[in-house]
Design a protein around this motif. Structure first.
Motif, mmCIF file in Angstrom:
data_model
loop_
_atom_site.group_PDB
_atom_site.id
_atom_site.type_symbol
_atom_site.label_atom_id
_atom_site.label_comp_id
_atom_site.label_asym_id
_atom_site.label_seq_id
_atom_site.Cartn_x
_atom_site.Cartn_y
_atom_site.Cartn_z
ATOM 1 N N ILE A 9 0.926 -1.094 -0.004
ATOM 2 C CA ILE A 9 -0.303 0.182 0.076
ATOM 3 C C ILE A 9 0.746 1.182 -0.061
ATOM 4 O O ILE A 9 0.177 2.129 0.213
ATOM 5 C CB ILE A 9 -0.943 -0.084 1.158
ATOM 6 C CG1 ILE A 9 -0.311 -0.086 2.457
ATOM 7 C CG2 ILE A 9 -1.844 -1.198 1.082
ATOM 8 C CD1 ILE A 9 -1.257 0.224 3.604
ATOM 9 N N GLY A 10 2.109 1.050 -0.076
ATOM 10 C CA GLY A 10 3.142 2.278 -0.377
ATOM 11 C C GLY A 10 3.388 2.906 1.215
ATOM 12 O O GLY A 10 3.042 2.225 2.199
ATOM 13 N N LEU A 14 -3.151 7.815 1.059
ATOM 14 C CA LEU A 14 -3.607 7.071 -0.228
ATOM 15 C C LEU A 14 -3.271 7.618 -1.551
ATOM 16 O O LEU A 14 -3.224 7.009 -2.435
ATOM 17 C CB LEU A 14 -5.163 7.393 0.154
ATOM 18 C CG LEU A 14 -5.831 6.665 1.293
ATOM 19 C CD1 LEU A 14 -7.343 7.057 1.374
ATOM 20 C CD2 LEU A 14 -5.649 5.200 1.550
ATOM 21 N N MET A 17 -0.471 5.637 -3.005
ATOM 22 C CA MET A 17 -0.775 4.271 -3.369
ATOM 23 C C MET A 17 -1.278 3.965 -5.034
ATOM 24 O O MET A 17 -1.531 4.865 -5.519
ATOM 25 C CB MET A 17 -2.215 3.616 -2.820
ATOM 26 C CG MET A 17 -2.487 2.281 -2.800
ATOM 27 S SD MET A 17 -4.352 1.885 -1.991
ATOM 28 C CE MET A 17 -3.644 2.162 -0.342
ATOM 29 N N THR A 18 -0.547 2.857 -5.450
ATOM 30 C CA THR A 18 -0.972 2.687 -7.027
ATOM 31 C C THR A 18 -2.374 2.406 -7.153
ATOM 32 O O THR A 18 -2.973 2.095 -6.361
ATOM 33 C CB THR A 18 0.000 1.542 -7.290
ATOM 34 O OG1 THR A 18 -0.644 0.175 -6.790
ATOM 35 C CG2 THR A 18 1.243 1.546 -7.114
ATOM 36 N N ALA A 21 -3.156 -1.217 -6.717
ATOM 37 C CA ALA A 21 -3.427 -1.430 -5.338
ATOM 38 C C ALA A 21 -4.943 -1.097 -4.730
ATOM 39 O O ALA A 21 -5.560 -1.813 -4.205
ATOM 40 C CB ALA A 21 -2.329 -0.930 -4.326
ATOM 41 N N ARG A 22 -5.316 0.068 -5.145
ATOM 42 C CA ARG A 22 -6.427 0.651 -4.706
ATOM 43 C C ARG A 22 -7.525 -0.194 -5.673
ATOM 44 O O ARG A 22 -8.682 -0.716 -4.838
ATOM 45 C CB ARG A 22 -6.737 2.312 -5.344
ATOM 46 C CG ARG A 22 -5.894 3.247 -4.423
ATOM 47 C CD ARG A 22 -6.351 4.412 -4.748
ATOM 48 N NE ARG A 22 -7.643 4.760 -4.280
ATOM 49 C CZ ARG A 22 -8.089 5.938 -3.649
ATOM 50 N NH1 ARG A 22 -7.046 6.719 -3.405
ATOM 51 N NH2 ARG A 22 -9.211 6.228 -3.073
ATOM 52 N N ILE A 41 -5.592 2.655 5.670
ATOM 53 C CA ILE A 41 -6.785 2.379 4.709
ATOM 54 C C ILE A 41 -8.157 2.418 4.853
ATOM 55 O O ILE A 41 -9.014 2.048 4.339
ATOM 56 C CB ILE A 41 -5.983 1.377 3.596
ATOM 57 C CG1 ILE A 41 -6.408 0.022 4.309
ATOM 58 C CG2 ILE A 41 -4.635 1.578 2.827
ATOM 59 C CD1 ILE A 41 -6.396 -1.046 3.490
ATOM 60 N N ILE A 77 -2.312 -6.929 3.284
ATOM 61 C CA ILE A 77 -1.812 -5.592 2.940
ATOM 62 C C ILE A 77 -0.496 -5.638 3.680
ATOM 63 O O ILE A 77 -0.507 -6.058 4.900
ATOM 64 C CB ILE A 77 -2.386 -4.564 3.175
ATOM 65 C CG1 ILE A 77 -2.937 -4.429 4.701
ATOM 66 C CG2 ILE A 77 -3.910 -4.632 2.472
ATOM 67 C CD1 ILE A 77 -3.809 -3.009 5.105
ATOM 68 N N THR A 79 2.676 -2.218 4.433
ATOM 69 C CA THR A 79 3.129 -0.976 3.721
ATOM 70 C C THR A 79 4.482 -1.148 2.767
ATOM 71 O O THR A 79 4.797 -2.222 2.917
ATOM 72 C CB THR A 79 3.801 -0.033 5.072
ATOM 73 O OG1 THR A 79 4.291 -0.648 5.694
ATOM 74 C CG2 THR A 79 2.262 0.311 5.918
ATOM 75 N N GLY A 105 4.168 -1.905 -4.401
ATOM 76 C CA GLY A 105 4.028 -0.591 -4.005
ATOM 77 C C GLY A 105 5.295 0.065 -4.126
ATOM 78 O O GLY A 105 6.295 -0.247 -4.001
#
Length: 238
Positions: A9-10, A14, A17-18, A21-22, A41, A77, A79, A105
């Protein structure tokens, strides 16, 4: 037939985030993750089933994610990037016949580098100073080999209450192979709330503010700081 997405999720915001991923998080029926990462998130996962645990429960989360994904769409998920100190490796080691897709991510070294300028423009490596999974003697050997090879080095998990001296000892190892004016940076909470960055040299380095939410980037023999910007040249003839 279900599916398991292993999602990076980077850094936590938000906006970093790619799109992929979203997309898969929104598609998923169940979200599995460390409690604090779930919080990052929460606006994306309202109404979804959540399976969360505290720290040091990675195996439990992976087993649950694989089990749940047999007939539902699940995202587990991490990070940063799921394949860099994330959940991808453990999930794939445990996987039997479950359908799994890894979604990358933005990792901490990339996030921190963007804050500082361009410190990892040339050959670089990531080394975690956590000895929970890796013996400290091996960690020190890796630090030394990276320093000897003139890699830009990003140190993950640089300092904790249980490991107050590993960062200082690593810097001392690197100083055997780098000049004292080599730039060093600490970035805490890169690209998320509470972001803070500090620039030093090897000779002036102070690890007082380093912690588990930080990464430390040490330049190579060509790295420099100009107008507060940390740069490692790639070799273009300017």
């Amino acid at each position: 037939m279900g599916k398991l997405y292993v999602v990076g999720i980077g850094p936590g915001g938000l906006e970093h985030m790619t799109v992929k991923a979203r997309q898969v998080i929104e598609e998923s029926e169940i979200i599995v993750g460390y409690t604090k990462y779930i919080e990052l998130i929460k606006s994306l996962i309202k109404g979804k089933e959540i399976f969360s645990t505290g720290m040091m429960k990675e195996e439990e989360r992976c087993r649950a994610a694989l089990r749940l994904s047999k007939d539902k769409v699940v995202s587990i998920i991490s990070t940063g990037d799921a394949g860099i100190y994330g959940m991808a490796g453990l999930v794939l080691e445990m996987r039997k016949d479950e359908q799994v897709e890894v979604v990358p991510g933005v990792t901490a070294s990339s996030a921190a580098a963007s804050v500082l300028g361009a410190p990892i423009m040339h050959d670089s490596c990531n080394i975690s100073l956590s000895d929970l999974m890796t013996p400290y003697e091996l960690i020190k050997k890796r630090v030394e080999m990276a320093a000897q090879g003139d890699f830009v080095i990003t140190l993950y998990n640089p300092k904790s209450k249980g490991r107050p001296y590993y960062l200082k000892e690593s810097i001392e190892i690197i100083k055997r192979y780098r000049k004292g004016h080599t730039p060093v940076a600490i970035v805490k909470n890169a690209l998320r709330e509470g972001q803070k960055q500090q620039l030093f040299t090897l000779d002036s380095f102070d690890d007082s503010d380093a912690d588990m939410l930080s990464v430390v980037i040490i330049g190579n023999s060509q790295s420099f700081v100009r107008n507060g910007i940390f740069i490692t040249p790639r070799g273009y003839k300017l």
